[in-house]
Design a protein around this motif. Structure first.
Motif, PDB file in Angstrom:
ATOM      1  N   ILE A 224      44.551  47.088  33.767  1.00 51.04           N
ATOM      2  CA  ILE A 224      43.617  46.466  32.839  1.00 51.04           C
ATOM      3  C   ILE A 224      43.256  47.444  31.725  1.00 51.04           C
ATOM      4  N   MET A 225      43.064  48.705  32.093  1.00 52.73           N
ATOM      5  CA  MET A 225      42.752  49.730  31.091  1.00 52.73           C
ATOM      6  C   MET A 225      43.853  49.792  30.039  1.00 52.73           C
ATOM      7  N   LYS A 226      45.092  49.837  30.464  1.00 51.47           N
ATOM      8  CA  LYS A 226      46.220  49.919  29.540  1.00 51.47           C
ATOM      9  C   LYS A 226      46.238  48.714  28.605  1.00 51.47           C
ATOM     10  N   ARG A 227      46.034  47.531  29.158  1.00 53.93           N
ATOM     11  CA  ARG A 227      46.091  46.313  28.357  1.00 53.93           C
ATOM     12  C   ARG A 227      44.914  46.217  27.384  1.00 53.93           C
ATOM     13  N   ALA A 228      43.737  46.592  27.846  1.00 52.57           N
ATOM     14  CA  ALA A 228      42.559  46.534  26.980  1.00 52.57           C
ATOM     15  C   ALA A 228      42.690  47.512  25.814  1.00 52.57           C
ATOM     16  N   VAL A 229      43.248  48.677  26.092  1.00 48.94           N
ATOM     17  CA  VAL A 229      43.395  49.713  25.063  1.00 48.94           C
ATOM     18  C   VAL A 229      44.475  49.343  24.050  1.00 48.94           C
ATOM     19  N   GLU A 230      45.596  48.797  24.526  1.00 50.57           N
ATOM     20  CA  GLU A 230      46.769  48.640  23.670  1.00 50.57           C
ATOM     21  C   GLU A 230      46.889  47.279  22.988  1.00 50.57           C
ATOM     22  N   ALA A 231      46.179  46.262  23.488  1.00 56.48           N
ATOM     23  CA  ALA A 231      46.335  44.921  22.921  1.00 56.48           C
ATOM     24  C   ALA A 231      45.962  44.880  21.447  1.00 56.48           C
ATOM     25  N   ASN A 232      44.831  45.451  21.099  1.00 60.22           N
ATOM     26  CA  ASN A 232      44.389  45.411  19.701  1.00 60.22           C
ATOM     27  C   ASN A 232      45.358  46.145  18.788  1.00 60.22           C
ATOM     28  N   ALA A 233      45.866  47.278  19.279  1.00 54.38           N
ATOM     29  CA  ALA A 233      46.792  48.067  18.466  1.00 54.38           C
ATOM     30  C   ALA A 233      48.074  47.303  18.168  1.00 54.38           C
ATOM     31  N   GLN A 234      48.427  46.362  19.075  1.00 53.96           N
ATOM     32  CA  GLN A 234      49.645  45.585  18.898  1.00 53.96           C
ATOM     33  C   GLN A 234      49.377  44.215  18.266  1.00 53.96           C
ATOM     34  N   GLY A 235      48.134  43.977  17.847  1.00 51.75           N
ATOM     35  CA  GLY A 235      47.810  42.711  17.197  1.00 51.75           C
ATOM     36  C   GLY A 235      47.793  41.530  18.140  1.00 51.75           C
ATOM     37  N   LEU A 236      47.543  41.791  19.428  1.00 56.00           N
ATOM     38  CA  LEU A 236      47.519  40.725  20.424  1.00 56.00           C
ATOM     39  C   LEU A 236      46.091  40.281  20.700  1.00 56.00           C
ATOM     40  N   ARG A 237      45.949  39.221  21.435  1.00 57.30           N
ATOM     41  CA  ARG A 237      44.623  38.716  21.791  1.00 57.30           C
ATOM     42  C   ARG A 237      43.837  39.813  22.515  1.00 57.30           C
ATOM     43  N   GLY A 238      42.638  40.081  22.059  1.00 61.11           N
ATOM     44  CA  GLY A 238      41.837  41.144  22.632  1.00 61.11           C
ATOM     45  C   GLY A 238      41.309  40.801  24.004  1.00 61.11           C
ATOM     46  N   ARG A 239      41.037  41.834  24.774  1.00 56.57           N
ATOM     47  CA  ARG A 239      40.420  41.689  26.091  1.00 56.57           C
ATOM     48  C   ARG A 239      39.655  42.973  26.382  1.00 56.57           C
ATOM     49  N   LYS A 240      38.640  42.861  27.202  1.00 57.19           N
ATOM     50  CA  LYS A 240      37.885  44.039  27.601  1.00 57.19           C
ATOM     51  C   LYS A 240      37.654  44.024  29.111  1.00 57.19           C
ATOM     52  N   ILE A 241      37.400  45.203  29.649  1.00 58.25           N
ATOM     53  CA  ILE A 241      36.996  45.303  31.046  1.00 58.25           C
ATOM     54  C   ILE A 241      35.559  44.803  31.138  1.00 58.25           C
ATOM     55  N   VAL A 242      35.335  43.785  31.982  1.00 59.92           N
ATOM     56  CA  VAL A 242      34.000  43.196  32.078  1.00 59.92           C
ATOM     57  C   VAL A 242      33.353  43.420  33.446  1.00 59.92           C
ATOM     58  N   ALA A 243      34.083  44.037  34.375  1.00 57.78           N
ATOM     59  CA  ALA A 243      33.506  44.347  35.684  1.00 57.78           C
ATOM     60  C   ALA A 243      34.490  45.174  36.495  1.00 57.78           C
ATOM     61  N   LEU A 244      33.947  45.913  37.440  1.00 56.18           N
ATOM     62  CA  LEU A 244      34.756  46.478  38.515  1.00 56.18           C
ATOM     63  C   LEU A 244      34.925  45.377  39.531  1.00 56.18           C
ATOM     64  N   GLY A 245      36.162  45.066  39.883  1.00 56.89           N
ATOM     65  CA  GLY A 245      36.457  43.869  40.657  1.00 56.89           C
ATOM     66  C   GLY A 245      36.074  43.931  42.120  1.00 56.89           C
ATOM     67  N   ALA A 246      36.242  42.791  42.795  1.00 56.96           N
ATOM     68  CA  ALA A 246      35.793  42.645  44.183  1.00 56.96           C
ATOM     69  C   ALA A 246      36.805  43.135  45.216  1.00 56.96           C
ATOM     70  N   SER A 247      38.081  43.149  44.872  1.00 58.56           N
ATOM     71  CA  SER A 247      39.122  43.469  45.856  1.00 58.56           C
ATOM     72  C   SER A 247      39.555  44.920  45.760  1.00 58.56           C
TER      73      SER A 247
END
Length: 303
Positions: free
Chosen positions: A84-107
């Motif tokens: 998730i870290m990789k995708r959140a960091v790199e998506a904007n740089a590649q002009g893709l739909r943005g996403r952010k880390i919104v929680a530490l998950g349950a599993s």
């Protein structure tokens, strides 16, 4: 990249080991109890025996779940926090739909490095320069590095791709790779086949979402997951069927090692956790440098 307005949040489900609280909350009606009307979108996962997906090396954003998210077909999903870290960091740089880390998950998904029963590899350092089958830039890859970095210098850690969990398990059995990184239910299958576990570790999920989902909606989602966690931790046996289905008949319910399951309610993603995880990911050259907590994390569910 923007997506069209929606009336129902679309939430991804993939592998049971990562998504069990979501699956239980869905089937027990906990999301509905929170007043949520959610569309659940199933995408191919490497834990499923029927998957024909072979991971691409060129870009994580070409993979099934990521492709659906980028096209607006998913609003919220989870996977290993490094992924998730990789995708959140790199998506904007590649002009893709943005996403952010919104929680530490349950599993806290369990991963294990396994070798064949007659392997001459007895401890992690004996994997020096030996191929370990993983899913590149996904949980098995990151967790393999996490488990083995105390034993080997980075230049001596060799990872390769052998396909799905079933395919890499067969590759170990048939002597095509020295070892493989597996998650449940495939660790239990490996034990049934007589393969030997070299080392294992839990690996926490992170929750990702686009800007479309407001904090109140995310909070309700996480409340539903928290209720599911209580039921799973009390007795996971009623939910083993999610895992057994993924093996395509290779495992019976009583053969699944439920003691490996570990869950906790979703939590805010702290700055300290971000610093440690992001810097570790950069150290292994798994993502680009220059990101910040503010442009990667959004704890709006707790605001």
């Amino acid at each position: 990249m923007s997506v069209a307005a929606k009336t129902r949040p679309q939430v991804a489900t993939m592998n049971a080991v990562h998504d069990l609280p979501v699956l239980v909350a869905r089937d027990e009606g906990f999301f509905k109890d929170e007043g949520l009307d959610i569309e659940f979108v199933t995408t191919p996962g490497m834990a499923q025996s029927t998957t024909s997906h072979f991971v691409k090396f060129d870009s994580v954003f070409d993979r099934p779940l990521d492709s659906v998210y980028n096209e607006g077909g998913i609003d919220q999903y989870r996977m290993c926090e490094w992924g998730i870290m990789k995708r959140a960091v790199e998506a904007n740089a590649q002009g893709l739909r943005g996403r952010k880390i919104v929680a530490l998950g349950a599993s806290m998904s369990k991963f294990a490095i396994v070798v064949s029963k007659d392997s001459k590899i007895y401890e992690p350092e004996m994997l020096k320069d030996k191929p370990i089958a993983v899913t590149p830039n996904n949980g098995s890859d990151f967790t393999t590095l996490k488990m083995i970095e105390g034993f080997l210098e980075p230049k001596h850690v060799k990872r390769t791709s052998a396909g799905s969990m079933l395919k890499r398990l067969e590759a170990v059995r048939d002597g095509k790779v020295a070892a493989a990184s597996l998650m449940e239910p495939w660790i239990s299958v490996a034990q049934k086949w007589g393969l030997r576990i070299l080392i294992e570790s839990h690996s926490t999920r992170a929750e990702a979402a686009g800007e479309d989902l407001d904090g109140a909606t995310l909070k309700k989602m996480f409340n539903a997951q928290a209720r599911a966690v209580e039921k799973i931790e009390k007795d996971p046996r009623p939910y083993v069927h999610y895992f057994i289905r993924e093996t395509g008949g290779l495992l019976k319910p009583e053969e699944f090692q439920t003691w490996r399951l570990l869950h906790a309610a979703p939590q805010p993603y702290t700055r300290e956790r971000y610093d440690d995880t992001y810097n570790w990911t950069v150290k292994w050259d798994m993502t680009v440098s220059g990101a910040t907590f503010e442009n990667t994390v959004d704890n709006r569910a707790w605001k």
